[in-house]
Scaffold this active site. Structure first.
Site, PDB file in Angstrom:
ATOM      1  CG  HIS A 356      -2.154  -0.893   1.235  1.00  0.00           C
ATOM      2  ND1 HIS A 356      -3.162  -0.691   0.633  1.00  0.00           N
ATOM      3  CD2 HIS A 356      -1.941  -2.380   1.583  1.00  0.00           C
ATOM      4  CE1 HIS A 356      -4.031  -1.737   0.875  1.00  0.00           C
ATOM      5  NE2 HIS A 356      -3.177  -2.675   1.537  1.00  0.00           N
ATOM      6  CE  LYS A 544      -6.505  14.152   0.645  1.00  0.00           C
ATOM      7  NZ  LYS A 544      -6.248  12.782  -0.097  1.00  0.00           N
ATOM      8  NE  ARG A 545      -3.543  10.112  10.379  1.00  0.00           N
ATOM      9  CZ  ARG A 545      -3.043   9.267  11.165  1.00  0.00           C
ATOM     10  NH1 ARG A 545      -3.786   7.969  11.159  1.00  0.00           N
ATOM     11  NH2 ARG A 545      -1.689   9.104  11.918  1.00  0.00           N
ATOM     12  CE  LYS A 550      -2.216  10.948   3.251  1.00  0.00           C
ATOM     13  NZ  LYS A 550      -2.831  10.010   2.344  1.00  0.00           N
ATOM     14  CB  THR A 652     -10.229   4.965  -0.706  1.00  0.00           C
ATOM     15  OG1 THR A 652      -9.578   5.429   0.606  1.00  0.00           O
ATOM     16  CG2 THR A 652      -9.516   3.809  -1.235  1.00  0.00           C
ATOM     17  CE  LYS A 656     -13.941   6.165   1.455  1.00  0.00           C
ATOM     18  NZ  LYS A 656     -12.895   6.330   2.417  1.00  0.00           N
TER      19      LYS A 656
END
Ligand code: 26V
Length: 809
Positions: A356, A544-545, A550, A652, A656
């Site tokens: 992952h 998100k985290r 990111k 992911t 959504k």
């Protein structure tokens, strides 16, 4: 089984009386939740038992999905809806004076995961059961899930998540199926009948007690199992006293140290840290899980041990459960008396593995010495696997010492868990096309060369039942009204919506649904943050985290820039924006925590500046979790998926948002690339460096962040703001961020992508003004989102990897 409202109400009142000693008039909403939970669990129990029997009697091949994380969130709505009880229960409770949505709010999230990897596991369980597939989850029942985030004065504080404080209505404790897991001691070797026997001596025994949670398929009779293990001390603790090892206080310490094994979920999902307690957790999970699977396998219908690969598939979610490889070997060798070759053949044909992440700092490497002390027999087996494998490498690549030592399982006094996973499994998959390609061409290149047949891609997915049907009922009804209900069982059929993308009547209704959802979220934000937001503004969301790759930093830098522009010209004609952030930082991740503080500081300044009122708002939503995501996704207009290209394996959240009609603003990274392929470039906002350009910049070492700072006044103004006194916290607060960009040369190319990001935002601003265009884009996204249902993903795993087939009904 409830087939009528009367029957349900009768059962409900009766349970309320017998279990809680209350009448309907005395019941609190929490009593209602607990009573309902019990009834629903009992309702599904017949199907649960029947499903188990079906698998056993038909000797079906079953898959066991091993994961250190299952981020299940709440289960009441899913279970009621999947069991087909929504109408009966909703109406009955209404007649009794209760609102079902309020009942749902009583449930504490099962937050047994960090983020994407754990939530993926939860979506997979839902799809397995909904597709009538024989597949179960195997995890740990942590006493504390992921910490609860509080924002205090703009800083993140962590509180323990004691989710078991009230009984968890979905679980069934099964002490009769407990297993013993052995730690420590030493291994004695003995020759018996010309065969070496290995006996572990003087070990500590931990009792693993399973708690089973039913996984209810969508309106079908399948109920699979999520088995979560809890660590307890054994009754043999008695030995503790007789062996003169210690006194009562030591005994209590010892007991607690055992229970600690399932004490808490490690909250760091980005950097590997060789903590012994985590190693204990990993072995605890796989040893208990593997023993219990084999016990069941050998139990009722005497199976031939050599049939294991035909009857059992073991999947490991990242390397965290990789010790299941030596554990299975141990059982086959030491308990079943198989030869090494036989045991290895079975193991290799039973285990499959998903990677992952390509972030090297997240790759697990356990110190040899730690494994040797804690798991002496497992250590011996890993050594033997490594030795035999290195011999194979030598035959394949004679005299290529460098290659062999690079590919070895053991090196630098560490065990490289990813290498062990690849060598011992028959399938290795990445989670999006680009990710799998990067694994094959770069991160795992040597292994791909050696075992090309093992590598394959399985692009992630999400369960459309939770992430559309349950959380966005208005949109779901509108879709059903428009194209019929087949999409619920066959999500790809959402593509029928494409022909309505430009239909003005349909557009108007989609717009109304979005507006209603935005109003609901605005209300929550008003309650939680005391910020009033403009529902006519673009809801631009990044949840998100928190992680440097990111790039929440790119987002907030751009917000600061917009603020500068508006301050200079408050009358500028811009489309109003609300920037919404949410996410947890690992407690020890200093840099990520600074970014949270920065977002909150910017929010304080911007939201209190009357010059930009109604045009710009910034919100940080506390404690982002599954249940919070369920409220955010339906209300989003823009989905920020802005990782440095090549860094996000899949993502992911992107799926959504898309499913709920938000338009992606993203880099060509992870599954964004496949979203782009499906919706087409006119229905997405793509910006920034591409993965190959990023990789090239790294190898050439040619990027100079400071040049951008010097040449782009916008960037300069933003960075200088960090070192000014205007932001709460002052000059010293954000120094680390400033230096990470300018002194440490901006590892994630925030400045490099700034211009292109700002340009994409400009385009969003313009496009939103053309509501017909925007809504057509939004509908096109919904229409293509069916490809990202985890039903598709699971179908691919089932046929290409696991070889399991759906139950015949
Ligand atoms: C890593 C580690 C590192 C060692 C310490 C404990 C720990 C716990 C969890 C993790 C997981 C990191 C990997 C991960 O979550 N990957 C995410 O997986 C998602 C599902 O495939 C994917 O969508 C995200 O892009 C990816 O970052």
């Amino acid at each position: 089984m409830f087939i009528s409202k009367n029957e349900f109400k009768q059962a409900f009142k009766c349970r309320l009386e017998t279990k809680f000693g209350k009448t309907i008039n005395e019941a609190t909403i929490n009593d209602v939740y607990k009573t309902l939970g019990q009834l629903v669990r009992e309702h599904v129990s017949k199907n649960w038992i029947d499903t188990t029997h079906y698998y056993q009697e038909n000797k079906e091949k079953q898959v066991y999905y091993f994961s250190m994380e299952f981020l299940m969130g709440r289960l009441m709505q899913t279970n009621i809806d999947n069991a087909g009880l929504t109408n009966i229960i909703k109406e009955s409770l209404e007649e009794l004076g209760f609102n079902l949505d309020e009942v749902f709010e009583q449930e504490h999230d099962a937050g047994l995961g960090n983020g994407g990897l754990g939530r993926l596991a939860a979506c997979f369980l839902d799809s397995l059961a909904s597709l009538n597939l024989p597949g179960h989850g195997c995890g740990i029942r942590y006493k504390y899930g992921l910490f609860e985030q509080k924002i205090i004065n703009g800083y993140q504080a962590e509180l323990p998540d004691y989710w078991l404080q009230e009984d968890y209505v979905w679980e069934v404790r099964r002490p009769d199926r407990s297993m013993e897991v052995k730690f420590g001691g030493y291994v004695e070797m003995k020759e018996v009948d010309h065969k070496l026997e290995f006996i572990q001596k003087n070990y500590d025994t931990v009792l693993a007690v399973p708690y089973d949670v039913p996984v209810v398929g969508y309106q079908n009779p399948t109920v699979n199992t999520l088995r979560l293990w809890s660590a307890e001390s054994t009754k043999n603790d008695f030995n503790f006293f007789t062996s003169n090892r210690s006194d009562y206080y030591h005994f209590l310490d010892y007991k607690r140290s055992i229970e600690d094994i399932s004490g808490f979920l490690y909250p760091d999902d980005s950097t590997y840290d060789g903590k012994i307690l985590r190693l204990k957790q990993q072995y605890f999970l796989v040893s208990a899980g593997m023993q219990s699977i084999l016990k069941q396998f050998k139990g009722k219908y005497t199976e031939n041990i050599f049939d294991i690969p035909e009857k059992i598939a073991i999947h490991i979610n990242d390397t965290h459960p990789v010790l299941i490889i030596p554990e299975l070997m141990r059982i086959l060798l030491d308990e079943e008396g198989l030869s090494w070759e036989e045991a290895w053949d079975i193991t290799q044909r039973t285990i499959s593995f998903t990677n992952h992440t390509t972030l090297s700092e997240a790759l697990e490497k356990w110190p040899l010495e730690m494994v040797k002390q804690l798991l002496p027999r497992i250590y011996m087996i890993i050594e033997e696997i490594n030795e035999r494998y290195c011999r194979e490498l030598w035959n394949q690549y004679p005299y290529e010492w460098d290659r062999i030592s690079k590919m070895a399982i053991i090196g630098n006094n560490e065990i490289r868990m990813a290498h062990l996973a690849i060598v011992a499994s028959y399938s290795v998959n990445g989670v999006a096309k680009i990710h799998t390609e990067i694994l094959k061409k770069k991160e795992m290149k040597d292994f791909y060369h050696l075992y090309p047949h093992k590598f394959n891609n399985k692009t992630n997915g999400i369960t459309h039942r939770r992430w559309l049907l349950n959380i966005n009922p208005e949109l779901a009804s509108l879709i059903t009204e428009t194209i019929g209900s087949r999409w619920i069982a066959h999500p790809k059929e959402l593509t029928s919506l494409i022909k309505y993308a430009k239909d003005l009547g349909f557009q108007e209704r989609v717009a109304q649904v979005k507006r209603n959802n935005k109003e609901k979220l605005a209300k929550i934000i008003k309650e939680k943050n005391n910020i009033s937001i403009n529902v006519d503004s673009i809801f631009d969301v990044q949840v998100k985290r928190l992680h440097a790759y990111k790039r929440q930093l790119l987002n907030i830098f751009h917000v600061i820039h917009l603020y500068h522009v508006l301050c200079e010209n408050p009358n500028l004609d811009v489309t109003p924006r609300t920037f919404i952030f949410g996410g947890k930082a690992a407690p020890g991740y200093h840099f990520a925590k600074k970014i949270i503080k920065l977002i909150n500081s910017v929010a304080t300044v911007v939201n209190n500046d009357t010059r930009v009122q109604d045009k710009l708002k910034v919100v940080f939503i506390e404690n982002y979790s599954v249940s919070m995501a369920e409220k955010i996704m339906p209300a989003a207009d823009v989905s920020e998926q802005i990782s440095t290209a090549s860094k996000e394996a899949s993502g992911t959240g992107n799926m959504k948002f898309m499913m709920n009609g938000a338009i992606t603003l993203g880099t060509l990274d992870g599954a964004n690339i496949e979203i782009n392929d499906f919706v087409g470039k006119d229905n997405i906002f793509i910006f920034g460096l591409k993965a190959d350009e990023v990789l090239q910049l790294y190898t050439q070492n040619s990027y100079k962040a400071r040049d951008i700072y010097n040449n782009d006044y916008r960037v300069k103004n933003v960075l200088d703001e960090l070192m000014s006194h205007k932001l709460p916290g002052g000059e010293s607060e954000f120094r680390d961020i400033y230096y990470s960009i300018l002194t440490n040369n901006d590892e994630y190319f925030v400045l490099k992508d700034f211009d292109s990001y700002a340009e994409a935002h400009e385009l969003i601003d313009q496009t939103y003004r053309d509501q017909q265009k925007w809504l057509s884009m939004s509908i096109t996204n919904i229409a293509h989102s069916g490809k990202f249902s985890s039903d598709r993903t699971i179908q691919e795993y089932a046929t290409d990897i696991w070889g399991i087939r759906p139950r015949l009904l």
